[in-house]
Design a protein around this motif. Sequence first.
Motif, short mmCIF file in Angstrom:
data_model
loop_
_atom_site.label_atom_id
_atom_site.label_comp_id
_atom_site.label_asym_id
_atom_site.label_seq_id
_atom_site.Cartn_x
_atom_site.Cartn_y
_atom_site.Cartn_z
N ARG A 55 0.82 -1.21 0.00
CA ARG A 55 0.00 0.00 0.00
C ARG A 55 0.86 1.27 0.00
O ARG A 55 1.73 1.45 0.85
N ILE A 56 0.60 2.12 -0.96
CA ILE A 56 1.24 3.43 -1.04
C ILE A 56 0.10 4.43 -1.14
O ILE A 56 -0.80 4.28 -1.96
N GLU A 57 0.11 5.42 -0.28
CA GLU A 57 -0.98 6.38 -0.29
C GLU A 57 -0.46 7.80 -0.42
O GLU A 57 0.68 8.10 -0.07
N ARG A 58 -1.29 8.65 -0.94
CA ARG A 58 -0.97 10.07 -1.06
C ARG A 58 -1.34 10.74 0.26
O ARG A 58 -2.45 10.58 0.76
N VAL A 59 -0.40 11.48 0.81
CA VAL A 59 -0.63 12.19 2.06
C VAL A 59 -0.38 13.68 1.82
O VAL A 59 0.66 14.06 1.30
N VAL A 60 -1.35 14.50 2.17
CA VAL A 60 -1.23 15.95 2.02
C VAL A 60 -0.78 16.52 3.36
O VAL A 60 -1.41 16.27 4.39
N VAL A 61 0.30 17.26 3.35
CA VAL A 61 0.86 17.85 4.58
C VAL A 61 0.84 19.36 4.44
O VAL A 61 1.18 19.91 3.38
N ASP A 62 0.46 20.04 5.49
CA ASP A 62 0.47 21.49 5.53
C ASP A 62 1.89 22.01 5.27
O ASP A 62 2.87 21.42 5.73
N ASP A 63 2.02 23.10 4.54
CA ASP A 63 3.33 23.66 4.18
C ASP A 63 4.21 23.92 5.41
O ASP A 63 5.39 23.55 5.42
N GLU A 64 3.65 24.55 6.42
CA GLU A 64 4.45 24.87 7.61
C GLU A 64 4.94 23.61 8.32
O GLU A 64 6.06 23.53 8.79
N LYS A 65 4.08 22.60 8.39
CA LYS A 65 4.47 21.34 9.02
C LYS A 65 5.57 20.66 8.21
O LYS A 65 6.52 20.13 8.77
N TRP A 66 5.45 20.70 6.89
CA TRP A 66 6.46 20.07 6.04
C TRP A 66 7.82 20.73 6.25
O TRP A 66 8.84 20.05 6.39
N VAL A 67 7.84 22.06 6.30
CA VAL A 67 9.10 22.79 6.51
C VAL A 67 9.65 22.48 7.89
O VAL A 67 10.86 22.22 8.05
N ALA A 68 8.81 22.46 8.91
CA ALA A 68 9.26 22.17 10.27
C ALA A 68 9.81 20.74 10.37
O ALA A 68 10.84 20.50 10.98
N ASP A 69 9.13 19.79 9.74
CA ASP A 69 9.57 18.39 9.78
C ASP A 69 10.83 18.18 8.96
O ASP A 69 11.62 17.26 9.24
N ALA A 70 11.05 19.00 7.94
CA ALA A 70 12.25 18.84 7.12
C ALA A 70 13.52 19.04 7.90
O ALA A 70 14.55 18.44 7.60
N ASP A 71 13.48 19.86 8.93
CA ASP A 71 14.66 20.10 9.75
C ASP A 71 14.98 18.90 10.65
O ASP A 71 16.12 18.75 11.09
#
Length: 76
Positions: A55-71
């Motif tokens: 199973r591979i699913e598409r997940v939509v992440v809020d921009d701010e969360k994505w930037v915060a998690d990238a660190d």
Amino acid sequence: MGRTRGIADTDADLPRRNPLQKTVEPFEGPIDLTLPEPVTLADFAASASEIGGRRIERVVVDDEKWVADADTVTVH
């Protein structure tokens, strides 16, 4: 002693032909290359799931969360 023909000798004797070249008449006029409906990232995920067998699913992440998690993500 006679000479044995190998694969390379046989291939060399074959006529060179472009496998994409067809013997059909060229098409004149407009060509529509669009699909009846757009392909979405969810469609890609579904296809990848089918091909990959898991199973591979598409997940939509809020921009701010994505930037915060990238660190916090570490790549191995």
